[in-house]
Design a protein around this motif. Structure first.
Motif, PDB file in Angstrom:
ATOM      1  N   ALA A  47       0.843  -1.198   0.000  1.00 35.59           N
ATOM      2  CA  ALA A  47       0.000   0.000   0.000  1.00 35.59           C
ATOM      3  C   ALA A  47       0.875   1.244   0.000  1.00 35.59           C
ATOM      4  O   ALA A  47       1.914   1.286   0.669  1.00 35.59           O
ATOM      5  N   ASP A  53      -0.716   4.244   0.601  1.00 35.74           N
ATOM      6  CA  ASP A  53      -1.590   5.232   1.242  1.00 35.74           C
ATOM      7  C   ASP A  53      -1.131   5.603   2.646  1.00 35.74           C
ATOM      8  O   ASP A  53      -1.832   6.298   3.373  1.00 35.74           O
ATOM      9  N   SER A  92      -0.519   3.337   5.018  1.00 37.35           N
ATOM     10  CA  SER A  92      -0.775   2.217   5.915  1.00 37.35           C
ATOM     11  C   SER A  92       0.387   1.225   5.858  1.00 37.35           C
ATOM     12  O   SER A  92       1.295   1.339   5.023  1.00 37.35           O
ATOM     13  N   MET A  93       0.349   0.240   6.748  1.00 39.67           N
ATOM     14  CA  MET A  93       1.407  -0.764   6.809  1.00 39.67           C
ATOM     15  C   MET A  93       1.096  -1.994   5.967  1.00 39.67           C
ATOM     16  O   MET A  93       1.846  -2.967   5.997  1.00 39.67           O
ATOM     17  N   ILE A  94       0.021  -1.986   5.204  1.00 41.41           N
ATOM     18  CA  ILE A  94      -0.361  -3.160   4.414  1.00 41.41           C
ATOM     19  C   ILE A  94       0.755  -3.510   3.426  1.00 41.41           C
ATOM     20  O   ILE A  94       1.155  -2.696   2.590  1.00 41.41           O
ATOM     21  N   GLU A 148       4.824  -5.155   6.375  1.00 41.94           N
ATOM     22  CA  GLU A 148       5.151  -5.754   7.669  1.00 41.94           C
ATOM     23  C   GLU A 148       6.343  -6.699   7.618  1.00 41.94           C
ATOM     24  O   GLU A 148       6.983  -6.951   8.629  1.00 41.94           O
ATOM     25  N   ARG A 159       9.218   2.706   2.092  1.00 42.45           N
ATOM     26  CA  ARG A 159       8.235   3.412   2.912  1.00 42.45           C
ATOM     27  C   ARG A 159       8.981   4.179   3.996  1.00 42.45           C
ATOM     28  O   ARG A 159       9.635   3.589   4.852  1.00 42.45           O
ATOM     29  N   HIS A 170       8.904   6.628   7.251  1.00 40.49           N
ATOM     30  CA  HIS A 170       8.111   7.181   8.341  1.00 40.49           C
ATOM     31  C   HIS A 170       9.009   8.154   9.093  1.00 40.49           C
ATOM     32  O   HIS A 170      10.001   7.755   9.707  1.00 40.49           O
ATOM     33  N   SER A 203       0.722   9.894   4.074  1.00 38.76           N
ATOM     34  CA  SER A 203      -0.250  10.109   5.144  1.00 38.76           C
ATOM     35  C   SER A 203       0.423  10.954   6.217  1.00 38.76           C
ATOM     36  O   SER A 203       1.656  11.030   6.301  1.00 38.76           O
ATOM     37  N   ASP A 238       0.766  11.619  10.363  1.00 38.95           N
ATOM     38  CA  ASP A 238       0.569  10.925  11.636  1.00 38.95           C
ATOM     39  C   ASP A 238      -0.616  11.528  12.396  1.00 38.95           C
ATOM     40  O   ASP A 238      -0.881  12.737  12.287  1.00 38.95           O
ATOM     41  N   SER A 268      -0.936 -11.116   5.571  1.00 37.33           N
ATOM     42  CA  SER A 268      -1.457 -10.134   6.514  1.00 37.33           C
ATOM     43  C   SER A 268      -1.680 -10.790   7.861  1.00 37.33           C
ATOM     44  O   SER A 268      -2.092 -11.951   7.943  1.00 37.33           O
ATOM     45  N   ASP A 326      -3.796  -9.347   9.968  1.00 37.37           N
ATOM     46  CA  ASP A 326      -5.108  -8.837  10.384  1.00 37.37           C
ATOM     47  C   ASP A 326      -6.204  -9.515   9.597  1.00 37.37           C
ATOM     48  O   ASP A 326      -6.054  -9.761   8.390  1.00 37.37           O
TER      49      ASP A 326
END
Length: 508
Positions: free
Chosen positions: A72, A74, A76-78, A81, A110, A112, A221, A223, A500, A502
């Motif tokens: 992803a 966007d 997110s962490m999708i 991981e 990614r 952060h 995104s 925070d 995933s 989740d």
């Protein structure tokens, strides 16, 4: 070497049959003063060494792992991981985490960024100036050599094959826009060169090409507390100069990561030769690549298998009778004439608990006698995330006579069969299911390099969409037990999987 370590004294040498009078120490004159290694010649450091030094991302080794399925962008962490992040910081509240993945035709990064203060986006300037000090912007940079056999360069200037990618998040009209600037000492194949020179009275930094990256995908995104942001990027292989072929596990090169916050706080991940400057009042100094400061990057081969790194786990469960056992079950169970290990197995097999239904509910809370035993009362148990252990491909679970549950999800683009190594631990009993159906016939055997790591190879059928893999496990005889899965098989199958920890959202 032994003298330098202080291990040997003359007395010890003589005790081992050496005489310093007969074998006087002489200066070494036959060894060349310097040795030059290309990135391709740098061997992988032992895992235990990396562990002692804080992990790969801290110990100046950047690992790119296969980007299984969709990543992803966007924020997110999708999909992100599975990798071990690169981490560097200027202060406790000013830090950068970079997650690095790859597929045969792309690099995935990614970022952060934590700022320590509220993020204030700057107006988007000319692209080639997004990192210069006069913009007072927050930017991060990724440096890479596309040719692993490249010879070392100067302390500041780049070499053919070098590239720097500068990322930032700016205000463009009434919207936030992530951007990326690419700087090349040698223009990449197929690009129309746009030269750029950063010049001051002190000196200059010249690039054969500077500009946007064609085909890049960017997302972002902010925070929740407003004090940081995420920029996710998928860079096409065509943007990496002198890249000889699709990215794969054999690829070794040199990279670096850097951040410049508010235009003046510049800090690096690696500074191998101490050449990387933190100066932010001179544009050529800010623009230079400092290739001698870079550190190794290694690409993990998908042929080695894809471990499931992230799980949801739930436990411990015990109940009346569990108080008779202990963390390391052995000998005769107190108060009986029963073998303690056999009694432990009988107890855990006979017991039933709510997660036996195979349903993962992140909001469920389990309390009361079912979670009590010889261990301190946890008061409540719920599903929680867990990642595989360091230097291992298994998650660590509870002690003997505790029942634990684990779940993870695998997405397949179509109905397919995949090969999997189900991993266990001595004295451990595991029941595996996929989509509620028991996986039969698992025969565990020890790994050749680690007798305490058991595995059982099996083929499992995945249906199109998300598949739930679930286990129930306990141990009789060890203070801790472990469980895991590694997918193996043809790369063309593995590249299409998505992992995933989740539960997938219900289909609309």
């Amino acid at each position: 070497i032994y003298f330098a370590m202080g291990k040997y004294t003359p007395l010890l040498f003589e005790a081992e049959g050496w005489s310093l009078k007969e074998n006087p120490v002489r200066p070494v004159t036959s060894v060349q003063r310097t040795v030059t290694l290309s990135a391709a010649q740098i061997a992988a450091p032992p895992e235990i060494a990396l562990s002692v030094r804080g992990g790969a991302g801290v110990a100046k080794l950047a690992r790119f792992v296969p980007a299984i399925g969709k990543t992803a962008i966007d924020g997110s962490m999708i999909g992100w991981e599975s990798c071990e992040p690169v981490h560097f910081q200027a202060a406790a509240d000013q830090s950068v985490e970079a997650r690095c993945l790859y597929d045969p035709e792309h690099l995935h990064i990614r970022w952060h960024v934590r700022l320590g203060a509220k993020f204030e986006p700057r107006a988007l300037p000319a692209l080639e100036r997004i990192f210069t000090h006069d913009q007072s912007a927050d930017t991060v940079s990724f440096y890479i050599q596309g040719d692993p056999a490249a010879q070392p360069g100067g302390p500041r200037s780049g070499r053919p094959g070098d590239a720097r990618f500068v990322f930032g998040l700016f205000k463009n009209a009434d919207k936030l826009q992530p951007v990326c600037l690419a700087l090349y000492p040698e223009a990449p194949a197929g690009a129309k060169p746009t030269p750029q020179i950063y010049r001051t009275p002190v000196g200059q930094a010249a690039f054969a090409h500077a500009g946007a990256v064609e085909g890049i995908e960017l997302g972002h995104s902010i925070d929740p507390d407003g004090k940081g942001f995420v920029i996710a990027a998928i860079l096409p292989r065509s943007a990496i100069p002198r890249s000889a072929g699709p990215f794969a596990g054999a690829f070794r090169t040199l990279v670096n990561f850097e951040a410049t916050l508010a235009g003046h706080n510049k800090f690096w991940w690696a500074n191998s030769d101490n050449s990387a400057s933190r100066e932010t009042f001179d544009e050529p100094t800010e623009a230079s690549l400092y290739p001698g400061s870079w550190a190794p990057a290694q690409f993990q081969g998908i042929e080695e298998g894809i471990p499931i790194r992230n799980w949801l786990i739930c436990g411990p469960f015990g109940g009346p009778g569990a108080e008779k056992f202990k963390a390391d079950v052995n000998g005769i169970l107190p108060g009986t004439n029963k073998d303690a290990k056999q009694a432990c197995r009988e107890f855990c097999e006979a017991a039933t608990y709510p997660p036996d239904n195979g349903i993962v509910d992140r909001t469920a809370i389990f309390k009361g006698e079912i979670i009590r035993g010889y261990w301190p009362d946890p008061r409540e148990v719920r599903w929680k995330p867990e990642s595989i252990a360091e230097l291992d491909t298994r998650i660590v679970l509870g002690t003997s006579a505790q029942v634990w549950y684990g779940a993870t999800w695998v997405h397949a683009p179509k109905d397919m069969e995949v090969e999997a190594a189900f991993q266990s631990h001595p004295m451990t009993n595991l029941r595996w299911t996929i989509n509620g159906q028991k996986i039969e016939g698992l025969k565990y055997q020890p790994e050749k390099s680690n007798s305490k790591q058991l595995y059982a190879n099996s083929k499992i059928a995945l249906r199109a969409g998300w598949n739930q893999i679930y286990f129930r496990g306990y141990c009789a005889g060890y203070p801790k037990f472990r469980a895991g899965i590694v997918f193996t098989g043809p790369p063309d199958k593995l590249w299409n999987l998505q992992l995933s920890a989740d539960p997938p959202a219900p289909a609309k």
